[in-house]
Design a protein around this motif. Structure first.
Motif, PDB file in Angstrom:
ATOM      1  N   LEU A   1       8.244 -13.635  13.224  1.00 24.80           N
ATOM      2  CA  LEU A   1       7.276 -14.522  12.586  1.00 24.80           C
ATOM      3  C   LEU A   1       7.961 -15.303  11.479  1.00 24.80           C
ATOM      4  CD1 LEU A   1       4.365 -15.525  12.082  1.00 24.80           C
ATOM      5  CD2 LEU A   1       4.139 -13.637  10.459  1.00 24.80           C
ATOM      6  N   LEU A   2       8.823 -14.631  10.718  1.00 26.70           N
ATOM      7  CA  LEU A   2       9.432 -15.237   9.548  1.00 26.70           C
ATOM      8  C   LEU A   2      10.848 -14.731   9.376  1.00 26.70           C
ATOM      9  CD1 LEU A   2       8.606 -17.075   7.131  1.00 26.70           C
ATOM     10  CD2 LEU A   2       7.990 -15.009   5.905  1.00 26.70           C
ATOM     11  N   ASP A   3      11.731 -15.612   8.949  1.00 21.56           N
ATOM     12  CA  ASP A   3      13.131 -15.289   8.673  1.00 21.56           C
ATOM     13  C   ASP A   3      13.395 -15.634   7.207  1.00 21.56           C
ATOM     14  OD1 ASP A   3      15.877 -14.824   8.771  1.00 21.56           O
ATOM     15  OD2 ASP A   3      16.312 -16.715   9.798  1.00 21.56           O
ATOM     16  N   ILE A   4      13.648 -14.621   6.406  1.00 25.70           N
ATOM     17  CA  ILE A   4      13.898 -14.818   4.978  1.00 25.70           C
ATOM     18  C   ILE A   4      15.399 -14.839   4.753  1.00 25.70           C
ATOM     19  CG2 ILE A   4      13.516 -13.901   2.655  1.00 25.70           C
ATOM     20  CD1 ILE A   4      11.002 -12.496   3.825  1.00 25.70           C
ATOM     21  N   ALA A   5      15.917 -15.935   4.211  1.00 24.98           N
ATOM     22  CA  ALA A   5      17.351 -16.113   3.984  1.00 24.98           C
ATOM     23  C   ALA A   5      17.860 -15.130   2.924  1.00 24.98           C
ATOM     24  CB  ALA A   5      17.633 -17.546   3.535  1.00 24.98           C
ATOM     25  N   PRO A   6      19.168 -14.854   2.945  1.00 30.61           N
ATOM     26  CA  PRO A   6      19.734 -14.001   1.899  1.00 30.61           C
ATOM     27  C   PRO A   6      19.383 -14.540   0.514  1.00 30.61           C
ATOM     28  CG  PRO A   6      21.340 -14.362   3.621  1.00 30.61           C
ATOM     29  CD  PRO A   6      20.175 -15.275   3.918  1.00 30.61           C
ATOM     30  N   ASP A   7      19.059 -13.640  -0.382  1.00 30.66           N
ATOM     31  CA  ASP A   7      18.741 -13.935  -1.776  1.00 30.66           C
ATOM     32  C   ASP A   7      17.433 -14.688  -1.992  1.00 30.66           C
ATOM     33  OD1 ASP A   7      21.050 -12.601  -2.712  1.00 30.66           O
ATOM     34  OD2 ASP A   7      22.258 -14.370  -2.262  1.00 30.66           O
ATOM     35  N   ALA A   8      16.638 -14.872  -0.953  1.00 34.30           N
ATOM     36  CA  ALA A   8      15.313 -15.483  -1.119  1.00 34.30           C
ATOM     37  C   ALA A   8      14.276 -14.356  -1.182  1.00 34.30           C
ATOM     38  CB  ALA A   8      15.003 -16.425   0.040  1.00 34.30           C
ATOM     39  N   ASN A   9      13.227 -14.590  -1.909  1.00 34.07           N
ATOM     40  CA  ASN A   9      12.151 -13.609  -2.053  1.00 34.07           C
ATOM     41  C   ASN A   9      10.846 -14.217  -1.566  1.00 34.07           C
ATOM     42  OD1 ASN A   9      13.788 -11.652  -3.488  1.00 34.07           O
ATOM     43  ND2 ASN A   9      13.772 -13.137  -5.155  1.00 34.07           N
ATOM     44  N   VAL A  10      10.091 -13.450  -0.793  1.00 33.65           N
ATOM     45  CA  VAL A  10       8.795 -13.908  -0.307  1.00 33.65           C
ATOM     46  C   VAL A  10       7.748 -12.874  -0.697  1.00 33.65           C
ATOM     47  CG1 VAL A  10       7.402 -14.467   1.724  1.00 33.65           C
ATOM     48  CG2 VAL A  10       9.791 -15.202   1.612  1.00 33.65           C
ATOM     49  N   THR A  11       6.665 -13.347  -1.293  1.00 32.35           N
ATOM     50  CA  THR A  11       5.559 -12.485  -1.682  1.00 32.35           C
ATOM     51  C   THR A  11       4.305 -12.927  -0.946  1.00 32.35           C
ATOM     52  OG1 THR A  11       6.492 -12.197  -3.895  1.00 32.35           O
ATOM     53  CG2 THR A  11       4.164 -11.653  -3.622  1.00 32.35           C
ATOM     54  N   PHE A  12       3.679 -11.982  -0.250  1.00 30.95           N
ATOM     55  CA  PHE A  12       2.412 -12.236   0.428  1.00 30.95           C
ATOM     56  C   PHE A  12       1.309 -11.538  -0.359  1.00 30.95           C
ATOM     57  CE2 PHE A  12       5.199 -12.584   4.227  1.00 30.95           C
ATOM     58  CZ  PHE A  12       4.794 -13.846   4.654  1.00 30.95           C
ATOM     59  N   THR A  13       0.228 -12.253  -0.638  1.00 30.85           N
ATOM     60  CA  THR A  13      -0.922 -11.683  -1.322  1.00 30.85           C
ATOM     61  C   THR A  13      -2.185 -12.073  -0.566  1.00 30.85           C
ATOM     62  OG1 THR A  13       0.222 -11.924  -3.426  1.00 30.85           O
ATOM     63  CG2 THR A  13      -2.136 -11.548  -3.538  1.00 30.85           C
ATOM     64  N   ASN A  14      -3.037 -11.082  -0.292  1.00 28.72           N
ATOM     65  CA  ASN A  14      -4.348 -11.301   0.300  1.00 28.72           C
ATOM     66  C   ASN A  14      -4.289 -12.100   1.607  1.00 28.72           C
ATOM     67  OD1 ASN A  14      -7.109 -10.978   0.482  1.00 28.72           O
ATOM     68  ND2 ASN A  14      -7.561 -12.695  -0.870  1.00 28.72           N
ATOM     69  N   VAL A  15      -3.420 -11.663   2.519  1.00 26.93           N
ATOM     70  CA  VAL A  15      -3.281 -12.333   3.817  1.00 26.93           C
ATOM     71  C   VAL A  15      -3.095 -11.284   4.910  1.00 26.93           C
ATOM     72  CG1 VAL A  15      -0.765 -12.622   3.645  1.00 26.93           C
ATOM     73  CG2 VAL A  15      -2.094 -14.204   5.056  1.00 26.93           C
ATOM     74  N   ARG A  16      -3.574 -11.594   6.116  1.00 27.76           N
ATOM     75  CA  ARG A  16      -3.336 -10.749   7.288  1.00 27.76           C
ATOM     76  C   ARG A  16      -2.293 -11.441   8.153  1.00 27.76           C
ATOM     77  NH1 ARG A  16      -8.531 -11.739   7.665  1.00 27.76           N
ATOM     78  NH2 ARG A  16      -8.372 -12.529   9.787  1.00 27.76           N
ATOM     79  N   LEU A  17      -1.244 -10.729   8.499  1.00 28.54           N
ATOM     80  CA  LEU A  17      -0.238 -11.239   9.427  1.00 28.54           C
ATOM     81  C   LEU A  17      -0.432 -10.484  10.729  1.00 28.54           C
ATOM     82  CD1 LEU A  17       2.876 -11.387   7.090  1.00 28.54           C
ATOM     83  CD2 LEU A  17       1.224 -13.184   7.602  1.00 28.54           C
ATOM     84  N   GLU A  18      -0.700 -11.208  11.798  1.00 26.20           N
ATOM     85  CA  GLU A  18      -1.047 -10.577  13.067  1.00 26.20           C
ATOM     86  C   GLU A  18      -0.130 -11.056  14.176  1.00 26.20           C
ATOM     87  OE1 GLU A  18      -5.105 -11.702  13.665  1.00 26.20           O
ATOM     88  OE2 GLU A  18      -5.793 -10.658  11.879  1.00 26.20           O
ATOM     89  N   ASN A  19       0.489 -10.095  14.874  1.00 29.35           N
ATOM     90  CA  ASN A  19       1.272 -10.419  16.055  1.00 29.35           C
ATOM     91  C   ASN A  19       0.507  -9.888  17.252  1.00 29.35           C
ATOM     92  OD1 ASN A  19       3.125 -10.987  18.001  1.00 29.35           O
ATOM     93  ND2 ASN A  19       4.393  -9.221  17.537  1.00 29.35           N
ATOM     94  N   THR A  20      -0.029 -10.775  18.046  1.00 26.08           N
ATOM     95  CA  THR A  20      -0.858 -10.351  19.165  1.00 26.08           C
ATOM     96  C   THR A  20      -0.046  -9.839  20.350  1.00 26.08           C
ATOM     97  OG1 THR A  20      -1.008 -12.621  19.961  1.00 26.08           O
ATOM     98  CG2 THR A  20      -2.761 -11.850  18.495  1.00 26.08           C
ATOM     99  N   SER A  21       1.291 -10.093  20.367  1.00 23.62           N
ATOM    100  CA  SER A  21       2.113  -9.592  21.478  1.00 23.62           C
ATOM    101  C   SER A  21       2.843  -8.303  21.114  1.00 23.62           C
ATOM    102  CB  SER A  21       3.132 -10.644  21.913  1.00 23.62           C
ATOM    103  OG  SER A  21       4.100 -10.834  20.899  1.00 23.62           O
TER     104      SER A  21
END
Length: 145
Positions: A99-119
């Motif tokens: 779903l997502l590729d976070i590069a080295p040294d990058a930070n990602v914060t998810f708040t109040n979200v649903r991540l759904e993989n249907t497969s």
């Protein structure tokens, strides 16, 4: 002398405020990734992740990513610190890529979200030195991080 410095500072501030905002996609001019009748704009979502920074989803919307936006993931690679406030919305993906590729040294914060993989096969790839931070109200379904 004080007056001259003050005028120079005011002129500089006016130039900064008048400069176009090149890092914010046009679709996000109001600060929220568009949603129409419960269906989120997946292309605008991809642009938001490409730009990074603060991302705000529309309240209780479903953003379904149907076509991958990057070679390794459904959404563009995150190369700078990014925070996503989901406002109770969901991001769905059903492809074999991450779903997502976070590069080295990058930070990602998810708040109040649903991540759904249907497969059931997608994941979030985090580069060395990068971080995935899952804030309150977030849920991952069918994802491996």
């Amino acid at each position: 002398m004080k007056l001259r410095r003050s005028l120079a500072g005011t002129a500089l501030l006016a130039l900064v405020l008048a400069a176009p905002q090149t890092t914010i996609p046009r679709a996000l001019a109001k600060g929220v990734v568009p949603c129409h009748e419960g269906t989120g704009d997946a292309a605008a979502l991809a642009k938001a992740f490409r730009a990074g920074g603060e991302i705000h989803l529309a309240k209780e919307c479903v953003y379904t990513v149907k076509a991958p936006a990057a070679a390794r993931a459904a959404l563009p690679r995150v190369t700078r610190d990014t925070g996503l406030d989901g406002a109770g919305s969901a991001i769905q993906w059903s492809g074999p890529r991450a779903l997502l590729d976070i590069a080295p040294d990058a930070n990602v914060t998810f708040t109040n979200v649903r991540l759904e993989n249907t497969s059931g096969g997608a994941q979030i790839a985090v580069g060395q030195g990068g971080h995935l931070i899952i804030g309150g109200g977030s849920h991952f379904f069918g994802l491996n991080a």
